[in-house]
Every structure is written in structure tokens, then in C-alpha cells.
Design a protein around this motif. Structure first.
Motif, PDB file in Angstrom:
ATOM      1  N   MET A  87       0.869  -1.177   0.000  1.00  0.00           N
ATOM      2  CA  MET A  87       0.000   0.000   0.000  1.00  0.00           C
ATOM      3  C   MET A  87       0.905   1.224   0.000  1.00  0.00           C
ATOM      4  N   TRP A  88       0.426   2.298  -0.640  1.00  0.00           N
ATOM      5  CA  TRP A  88       1.255   3.499  -0.757  1.00  0.00           C
ATOM      6  C   TRP A  88       0.491   4.727  -0.284  1.00  0.00           C
ATOM      7  N   GLU A  89       1.235   5.642   0.320  1.00  0.00           N
ATOM      8  CA  GLU A  89       0.723   6.962   0.670  1.00  0.00           C
ATOM      9  C   GLU A  89       1.365   7.964  -0.276  1.00  0.00           C
ATOM     10  N   ILE A  90       0.551   8.780  -0.946  1.00  0.00           N
ATOM     11  CA  ILE A  90       1.026   9.692  -1.980  1.00  0.00           C
ATOM     12  C   ILE A  90       0.711  11.129  -1.591  1.00  0.00           C
ATOM     13  N   ASP A  91       1.721  11.972  -1.642  1.00  0.00           N
ATOM     14  CA  ASP A  91       1.543  13.403  -1.422  1.00  0.00           C
ATOM     15  C   ASP A  91       1.231  14.034  -2.777  1.00  0.00           C
ATOM     16  N   PHE A  92      -0.065  14.168  -3.085  1.00  0.00           N
ATOM     17  CA  PHE A  92      -0.439  14.618  -4.428  1.00  0.00           C
ATOM     18  C   PHE A  92      -0.134  16.099  -4.651  1.00  0.00           C
TER      19      PHE A  92
END
Length: 405
Positions: free
Chosen positions: A376-381
């Protein structure tokens, strides 16, 4: 016309109930959902109010095992086991895991109460609550409140439309307020205040919490897709959308047709940052539909390449997120559809294998799961779609929800 039938729930004592700490909440009498006359700010007995949201990623694996990743300290807790889901829906607190024989309900134990101009944050015991039996993989629809109102469940094989008491769910019980027999096939039960809109066959009918029909029906051919925004409940139809709001304690139904002359494919799956008025939906290869429920307008945004998922952040920068077939997260201009930036290819293998990838947005971050990749990934859009964190859970994250929001 829908008519009321009764259905006995599986005995709660026969259900597996697990908690992170302490025991399950005691049973309480069933009550119709209401907008609480005294504003409790989302608090329930035994819950601790927090200074900030207890955000987490709650996932269900291929064997039905449920786990919760705390995004603050990155610890993981095992919440128990549910039916192996073919589909999953979440309102940011509860997870509803559906297979061909019913729906299992998980309480993640963390939630946010939206008080419009401020928020309240809570933590309680996490637990597996129980099951709602039915025929066919159910469509589940929730409101923006995880402590009041109702939760809708529609079983396509039987055509049964069920409204659950969300207040009872928040207190540890699975209680059906009504179960109606309708037309088998695609359908939706969308809660709106103390009412519910039932889309089945070619029409939407309004019902009070006891199942009684209220007012006239509204045409809605081939219902598909639903979401609740800050404005009201949306139901997708072949020619546009039905919007259900509540004014002066009475339900109001409006239709929002697609722009005249459009040839783009219709919207069937809606997504947004929870509670915001604008929602996004893929319009086939033509781009993304943006539905503004406040303005009652559709906008077709062409995208730089075809996308398979889209969600509206609906923030001050008008960010729109989309997922490509090769697994990249695109950050698009929500007013023009132009590309702002994109992430590396993350979940291409999962998408190629037909796995259930979810793209989830909150105010600061986006999250995406890759069952085939086992990550799973956390993305700083807002920062070039930068991968802020990568998680490798102990189990395959088949279905994932961001909880505590």
C-alpha cells in the motif's frame, strides 16, 4: 411497487465479535434513525474524544482476515475474520464486506464527526459486528454520519432493499429498520437524513425509516453508482443523476441530466474526498465526469490519456486524482483536466490481473493498494505525486479503506 417483508437477523450471540481492547458494547433497544435532537457531536458511550483524527488503513485479505494499520505510529492490529468479500464499501468508519450470500460488517473503531465549521475525532473498540444475509453481491450506501441515520444495502439477486440503523451499528448491534421486496437486478438504497431512497427497476421511491413509501416516485433507468456528499445523496441513472436532499425535515428529489448532446459514456462509479460537494466518475475513454452537487451541474473533463478510476479532492487547488491502466496516479486540474503531475507506476500488475485496486483521497494524502504487489502506498499529491510512504502489510491488502476520517 416495493412492499415490506420481515427477515430475522442472524443471532448476535452466534457472531464472532472481537475487540482491540475491552468487550463489545452492551445491546441497546432498536430505534429509528434520526438527526439527533440533541447534538452529541458524534460521541457514543465508551468512546474517547481525540485531539486529532486517528487515521488508519483497514484492509481485508483474500482469506477474510481484517487488519488495521495505524497511520500515526504504523502499528498493525488484527481485528478478526469476515466472509471473503467480492466487494467492499466503507464510510470511513465501518467496512461492509459483501459476497453472494450477504454482508459482514466491521467497526474500525475510529471516526470523525463533521460539524461543518469544525470536527470531532473519536476512538472506540474495533470489532466485527455481524452479518446481514441476502442473495447476490450487495450494493452498500452510507451517509456522512457513522453514528446516526441509516445505511442502505441492496441485494440484486433477490431484489431486497434493506435499511440498517447506523446508530445501532455504532453501539455494537446490527438492526434492520426495513427490508423491502423490489425488482431483482441492479439497485441502490441511499440514506438521506431519516429517509431512504430506493432505486430499483426504472424508478426511485422514497421511504421513511419504517419502510413506508413517501411521496411520488422519480424515473431512474438502469441505476448504478451512489455517493453521499455534503449536499445530499446521489444515485446514478442512465440519463444523469438523482439528487436526494432533506429540507424542513422532508425529502426533496431533483434530477441532474447530462449536458444536452453528450455522447460520452455515463458515470457508474462515483468517488470524492469524503463529504465534499463535487464527485468524479470515469467517462469511458472520453475522460472524467465531474458532478457538482451544489451547482447541480455535470462537466466532462478530457484527460491526457484514458483512466480507470477518478476521485475529486475538491480542494482550493481543484485537484482531481485519476488512476491509469499501468498503475500511475495522475494529479489533474479539476477545472480543465490538464495533467499537473503523476506518480511512478505502482499498481499495474494488480490492474492487469483484475484485482480490486482502490484510490482514496483525503485533504493531504492519497492512498492506493496493490493486491498483486502486496503493498500500500501513501502519496503526497500536492508535492509532485511523491510517494511519501510505502507499506508492506503481513497480509495481501485485497480491499482497503482509509478509516478515522
Amino acid at each position: 411497487m416495493p412492499h415490506l417483508v420481515t427477515r430475522r437477523l442472524a443471532p448476535l450471540g452466534a457472531l464472532v465479535v472481537l475487540a482491540l481492547a475491552g468487550c463489545a458494547a452492551p445491546a441497546v433497544p432498536a430505534a429509528p434513525p434520526t438527526d439527533a435532537p440533541a447534538d452529541t457531536h458524534g460521541e457514543i458511550a465508551g468512546a474517547a474524544e481525540l485531539a486529532e483524527p486517528a487515521l488508519g488503513l483497514t484492509s481485508i485479505g483474500p482469506d477474510g482476515r481484517v487488519s488495521h494499520l495505524d497511520l500515526l505510529d504504523e502499528t498493525t492490529a488484527d481485528l478478526g475474520t469476515v466472509r471473503v468479500p467480492a466487494a467492499m464499501h466503507s464510510d470511513g468508519r465501518f467496512l461492509f464486506a459483501a459476497d453472494a450470500g450477504g454482508v459482514s460488517i466491521v467497526d474500525s473503531g475510529v471516526w470523525t464527526w463533521d460539524h461543518v465549521d469544525h470536527f470531532h475525532y473519536y476512538r472506540a473498540d474495533a470489532r466485527v459486528l455481524g452479518d446481514v444475509e441476502g442473495e447476490g453481491v450487495a450494493t452498500v450506501a452510507t451517509s456522512n454520519s457513522s453514528t446516526t441515520g441509516g445505511t442502505g444495502v441492496f441485494f440484486p439477486t433477490s431484489g431486497e432493499a434493506v435499511l440498517l440503523d447506523t446508530q445501532a451499528l455504532s453501539e455494537g448491534e446490527v438492526v434492520e429498520l426495513f427490508r423491502l421486496e423490489t425488482t431483482p437486478g441492479a439497485g441502490i438504497v441511499a440514506p438521506a437524513g431519516s429517509f431512504a431512497a430506493v432505486a430499483a427497476g426504472d424508478a426511485v421511491t422514497l421511504h421513511s425509516a419504517d419502510g413506508a413509501e413517501v411521496g411520488a416516485s422519480t424515473p431512474c433507468v438502469e441505476p448504478a453508482g451512489t455517493i453521499t456528499t455534503r449536499v445530499g445523496a446521489v444515485i446514478g441513472c442512465r440519463d444523469g443523476a438523482v439528487l436526494v436532499t432533506v429540507a424542513d425535515e422532508s425529502p426533496v428529489v431533483e434530477t441532474i441530466p447530462y449536458p444536452a448532446g453528450t455522447t460520452a459514456p455515463r458515470a457508474t462509479v462515483f468517488a470524492n474526498r469524503e463529504g465534499r460537494p463535487s464527485v468524479a466518475a470515469v467517462a469511458g475513454e472520453a475522460g472524467v465526469w465531474l458532478l457538482d452537487t451544489r451547482e447541480r451541474t455535470w462537466t466532462l473533463l478530457p484527460t491526457p490519456e484514458p483512466v480507470v478510476q477518478a476521485t475529486a479532492v475538491d480542494d482550493a487547488d481543484a485537484n482531481l486524482l485519476a488512476l491509469t491502466a499501468d498503475g500511475r496516479v495522475l494529479v489533474l486540474d479539476g477545472e480543465t483536466g490538464a495533467l499537473r503531475t503523476s506518480s511512478p507506476a505502482l499498481v499495474g500488475a494488480s490492474l492487469a490481473a483484475g484485482q480490486p485496486v482502490s484510490l482514496i483521497a483525503d485533504q493531504q494524502r492519497a492512498y492506493v493498494n496493490g493486491p498483486s504487489e502486496g503493498r500500500m502506498w501513501e502519496i503526497d499529491f500536492a508535492d509532485g505525486a511523491r510517494v511519501a510512504r510505502e507499506f508492506t502489510p503481513a497480509q495481501v491488502p485485497l480491499f482497503v479503506a482509509e478509516t478515522g476520517r
